[in-house]
Write an enzyme that holds these catalytic residues in place. Sequence first.
Site, PDB file in Angstrom:
ATOM      1  N   CYS A  89       0.836  -1.198   0.000  1.00  0.00           N
ATOM      2  CA  CYS A  89       0.000   0.000   0.000  1.00  0.00           C
ATOM      3  C   CYS A  89       0.872   1.250   0.000  1.00  0.00           C
ATOM      4  CB  CYS A  89      -0.990  -0.051   1.167  1.00  0.00           C
ATOM      5  SG  CYS A  89      -2.404   1.039   0.944  1.00  0.00           S
ATOM      6  N   HIS A 197      -3.305  -5.777   0.995  1.00  0.00           N
ATOM      7  CA  HIS A 197      -2.642  -5.956   2.292  1.00  0.00           C
ATOM      8  C   HIS A 197      -2.573  -7.436   2.698  1.00  0.00           C
ATOM      9  CE1 HIS A 197      -2.505  -1.726   3.767  1.00  0.00           C
ATOM     10  NE2 HIS A 197      -3.510  -1.576   2.931  1.00  0.00           N
ATOM     11  N   GLU A 199      -0.839  -8.668   4.972  1.00  0.00           N
ATOM     12  CA  GLU A 199      -0.716  -8.750   6.439  1.00  0.00           C
ATOM     13  C   GLU A 199      -2.073  -8.662   7.133  1.00  0.00           C
ATOM     14  OE1 GLU A 199      -0.279  -6.071   4.753  1.00  0.00           O
ATOM     15  OE2 GLU A 199      -0.852  -4.293   5.908  1.00  0.00           O
TER      16      GLU A 199
END
EC number: 6.3.5.3
Lengths: 225, 77
Positions: A89, A197, A199
């Site tokens: 990002c 993302h 994560e």
Amino acid sequence: MTFRAAVITFPGSNCDRDMAVAIEKVSGTAAMRVWHGDAHLPEDLDFIALPGGFSYGDYLRSGAMAANSPIMRSVKRRAERGVPVLGVCNGFQVLTEAGLLPGALMRNASQNFICRTVALTVENSQSLFTAGYENGQTIRIPVAHHDGNYFADEDTLDRLEGEGRVAFRYAENCNGSRRDIAGILNAAGNVLGMMPHPERAIDAAHGGTDGVALFENAVKALATV
Amino acid sequence: MNIRVHVSLKPGVLDPQGRAVHHALEGLGFAGVDEVRVGRLIELDVADDTDDTALTEMCEKLLANTVIENYRIEKVG
């Protein structure tokens, strides 16, 4: 087994903790936290992560100020020496502004901030970040961005595709990105930038685990026993 | 010395912001607007002996992203 990872925090980063949690969950080793104003990275790093967020309030352009912060000089040197760098990002925006990846991330074509889980197609499953996936596999990863519209000129896009450097594409283009590009690799294959993302996709209780393979494979490839 | 750096999107690069502004102008009843492109104006007050090379470097390294933007340096005096 040790996995020496560093997560860089810029003023305005807000996914740095999530990134550190994902790395620790998969590797079993806590990631080191590094502040943007530090001049030097810890020695013998296996992995560097640039997290999402709004570094410097997106002043001037997303990622532009962070790309010129002291720590990025060290990140560039490590990347050139082959240390894997993952930018997610805002981290992707920083990597393009720093010249570690080609192109630029522009305002979403819809002008809207997009925050939802999207389907991605794995385009290159040969990199150390993506070898845990299969070519053509569809994975579901959240996006949350205003400036995720990937732009590069036609020659650059052709080169990226020709060299197998498109890591992920959006199954359905959500932001206007040229050729549906969601993530790209550098020529050497040790730098990955992506808007979605991974994560945020490491825990079934939080909507999915399709991001785990990315971290698992990096750990498998890089950790020293 | 006062400098103005005009940063604009390169031709052909989609400008969603410009399009939204264009739409809003039409909504206000202004006819005859063909296109709107939104850029950025950066004003600098620099030492009088700042040379053109330094100004160009400022633009190339930070003020503009030459992948998507053009810039023009104007010396105001």
